[in-house]
Design a protein around this motif. Structure first.
Motif, PDB file in Angstrom:
ATOM      1  N   VAL A  36       0.829  -1.213   0.000  1.00 24.45           N
ATOM      2  CA  VAL A  36       0.000   0.000   0.000  1.00 24.45           C
ATOM      3  C   VAL A  36       0.864   1.264   0.000  1.00 24.45           C
ATOM      4  O   VAL A  36       0.426   2.318  -0.445  1.00 24.45           O
ATOM      5  N   GLY A  37       2.092   1.140   0.497  1.00 23.18           N
ATOM      6  CA  GLY A  37       2.982   2.295   0.512  1.00 23.18           C
ATOM      7  C   GLY A  37       2.894   3.128   1.777  1.00 23.18           C
ATOM      8  O   GLY A  37       3.004   4.348   1.722  1.00 23.18           O
ATOM      9  N   VAL A  38       2.655   2.462   2.906  1.00 31.06           N
ATOM     10  CA  VAL A  38       2.650   3.138   4.205  1.00 31.06           C
ATOM     11  C   VAL A  38       3.608   2.386   5.120  1.00 31.06           C
ATOM     12  O   VAL A  38       4.030   1.275   4.820  1.00 31.06           O
ATOM     13  N   ALA A  56      -7.263   8.434   0.775  1.00 26.83           N
ATOM     14  CA  ALA A  56      -6.127   8.030  -0.055  1.00 26.83           C
ATOM     15  C   ALA A  56      -5.695   6.598   0.252  1.00 26.83           C
ATOM     16  O   ALA A  56      -5.371   5.826  -0.657  1.00 26.83           O
ATOM     17  N   ILE A  57      -5.714   6.234   1.528  1.00 22.18           N
ATOM     18  CA  ILE A  57      -5.366   4.859   1.916  1.00 22.18           C
ATOM     19  C   ILE A  57      -6.460   3.915   1.446  1.00 22.18           C
ATOM     20  O   ILE A  57      -6.179   2.795   0.999  1.00 22.18           O
ATOM     21  N   ALA A  59      -8.248   4.197  -1.205  1.00 21.79           N
ATOM     22  CA  ALA A  59      -8.030   3.990  -2.641  1.00 21.79           C
ATOM     23  C   ALA A  59      -6.883   3.012  -2.888  1.00 21.79           C
ATOM     24  O   ALA A  59      -6.979   2.134  -3.740  1.00 21.79           O
ATOM     25  N   ARG A  60      -5.824   3.144  -2.109  1.00 19.41           N
ATOM     26  CA  ARG A  60      -4.686   2.229  -2.260  1.00 19.41           C
ATOM     27  C   ARG A  60      -5.064   0.802  -1.850  1.00 19.41           C
ATOM     28  O   ARG A  60      -4.679  -0.160  -2.514  1.00 19.41           O
ATOM     29  N   LEU A  61      -5.800   0.685  -0.734  1.00 15.87           N
ATOM     30  CA  LEU A  61      -6.260  -0.643  -0.306  1.00 15.87           C
ATOM     31  C   LEU A  61      -7.159  -1.263  -1.361  1.00 15.87           C
ATOM     32  O   LEU A  61      -7.066  -2.451  -1.651  1.00 15.87           O
ATOM     33  N   LYS A  63      -7.178  -0.823  -4.569  1.00 16.90           N
ATOM     34  CA  LYS A  63      -6.398  -1.338  -5.705  1.00 16.90           C
ATOM     35  C   LYS A  63      -5.594  -2.572  -5.308  1.00 16.90           C
ATOM     36  O   LYS A  63      -5.519  -3.542  -6.046  1.00 16.90           O
ATOM     37  N   THR A  64      -4.995  -2.524  -4.141  1.00 16.36           N
ATOM     38  CA  THR A  64      -4.148  -3.621  -3.682  1.00 16.36           C
ATOM     39  C   THR A  64      -4.944  -4.904  -3.462  1.00 16.36           C
ATOM     40  O   THR A  64      -4.496  -5.994  -3.812  1.00 16.36           O
ATOM     41  N   ALA A  69     -12.242   1.354  -3.548  1.00 14.46           N
ATOM     42  CA  ALA A  69     -12.057   2.202  -2.371  1.00 14.46           C
ATOM     43  C   ALA A  69     -13.324   2.353  -1.542  1.00 14.46           C
ATOM     44  O   ALA A  69     -13.262   2.523  -0.323  1.00 14.46           O
TER      45      ALA A  69
END
Length: 101
Positions: A36-38, A56-57, A59-61, A63-64, A69
């Protein structure tokens, strides 16, 4: 507007993340954080219900984990609404503005 009377706080998005997504897929906190990039610390706080899932997290979750989202945003909104209602349970507005007939 009708207020729902729940008896308990909704499950945190982190709890759902852990139980329904991480555990069945054998994903560690470290691996998910990296994907996720955190930081691992921040992901651990999310999973343990100590940090919110910001858009923003979410949205990342989405996709991951290939969920989108919106599920994470909705789960967080339920918890936020519960907490807000609890916080103002004794508050009264100075004035109300009924809907026009």
């Amino acid at each position: 507007m009708t207020e729902l009377k729940r008896k308990r706080r909704p499950s945190s998005p982190g709890e759902i993340l852990r139980q329904l997504f991480m555990e069945p897929r054998d994903i560690s906190v470290s691996d998910l954080a990296a994907a996720v990039g955190v930081s691992r610390k921040h992901m651990s706080q999310i999973v343990n219900g100590k940090a919110r899932i910001e858009p923003a997290i979410a949205a990342r979750l989405g996709k991951t984990l290939e969920t989108g989202a919106q599920i994470w945003i909705d789960l967080q909104a339920e918890v936020d609404a519960w907490d807000a209602e609890l916080e103002i349970r004794r508050w009264k507005p100075r004035r109300t503005f009924p809907a026009a007939a």
